[in-house]
Write an enzyme that holds these catalytic residues in place. Sequence first.
Site, PDB file in Angstrom:
ATOM      1  N   HIS A 100      45.600 -37.092  15.355  1.00  0.00           N
ATOM      2  CA  HIS A 100      45.883 -35.666  15.544  1.00  0.00           C
ATOM      3  C   HIS A 100      44.684 -35.021  16.251  1.00  0.00           C
ATOM      4  CE1 HIS A 100      49.077 -35.276  12.095  1.00  0.00           C
ATOM      5  NE2 HIS A 100      49.329 -36.267  12.927  1.00  0.00           N
ATOM      6  N   GLU A 128      42.863 -32.411  15.641  1.00  0.00           N
ATOM      7  CA  GLU A 128      41.726 -32.026  14.801  1.00  0.00           C
ATOM      8  C   GLU A 128      40.906 -33.253  14.405  1.00  0.00           C
ATOM      9  OE1 GLU A 128      44.949 -31.303  14.471  1.00  0.00           O
ATOM     10  OE2 GLU A 128      45.268 -29.484  13.278  1.00  0.00           O
ATOM     11  N   CYS A 182      47.646 -29.913   9.569  1.00  0.00           N
ATOM     12  CA  CYS A 182      48.474 -30.575   8.561  1.00  0.00           C
ATOM     13  C   CYS A 182      47.602 -30.930   7.359  1.00  0.00           C
ATOM     14  CB  CYS A 182      49.124 -31.825   9.156  1.00  0.00           C
ATOM     15  SG  CYS A 182      47.973 -33.197   9.402  1.00  0.00           S
ATOM     16  N   CYS A 211      44.722 -33.300   8.321  1.00  0.00           N
ATOM     17  CA  CYS A 211      43.660 -32.642   9.088  1.00  0.00           C
ATOM     18  C   CYS A 211      42.902 -31.647   8.220  1.00  0.00           C
ATOM     19  CB  CYS A 211      44.242 -31.968  10.322  1.00  0.00           C
ATOM     20  SG  CYS A 211      44.820 -33.166  11.548  1.00  0.00           S
TER      21      CYS A 211
HETATM   22 ZN   LIG Z   1      47.058 -33.114  11.518  1.00  0.00          ZN
END
Ligand SMILES: [Zn+2]
Length: 174
Positions: A70, A72, A101, A104
């Site tokens: 992801h 991040e 999320c 993250c």
């Molecule tokens: Zn994430």
Amino acid sequence: MNFNNNTQTYPAENELDERDGRYLRKAIVWSHAARRRGNRPFGSVIVSASGEVLAEAGNSNTETGDCTAHAEVNALRALAGRNISREELAGATLYASGEPCVMCAGAIFWSNIGRVVFGIDAERLRVFRGERQDQRDAELSCRDVFRASPHRIECIGPALIDEASAAHDGAWKA
Ligand SMILES: [Zn+2]
């Protein structure tokens, strides 16, 4: 969850100052770049208290085949080995084009970064994700993760919702 229900309440948009707006837009630029490369449309930028960009990244799930890639997490990993102190990270801000999320948010917690500014929130993102099982997220907000942290993590968002949403338009499978 039924998103066609008119009584659905969405989080109100936050006003940003010039600096936060500039860096969140930079994260949004990364979200478009990620999409162009075939990935989920998310971007992230980490900025020090003095305004230095420490790291920036887009999502690279598809390119790498790594489900943890992801934006991040990719930005946080770019900090590795750079000798940035925990104190400096406590004063840094992570900008994310979409609400972080659960994974993250946990990674942000471990980084000691003390401030998060995000664009489109998870509720609005779910409208784009739809009901496909392979596109659904775990419905725990990043604020719930941050609230469980023993150190304070300030969280601002949603913000620049329309701009942050644009990269998601048509990007998810129906
Ligand atoms: Zn994430």
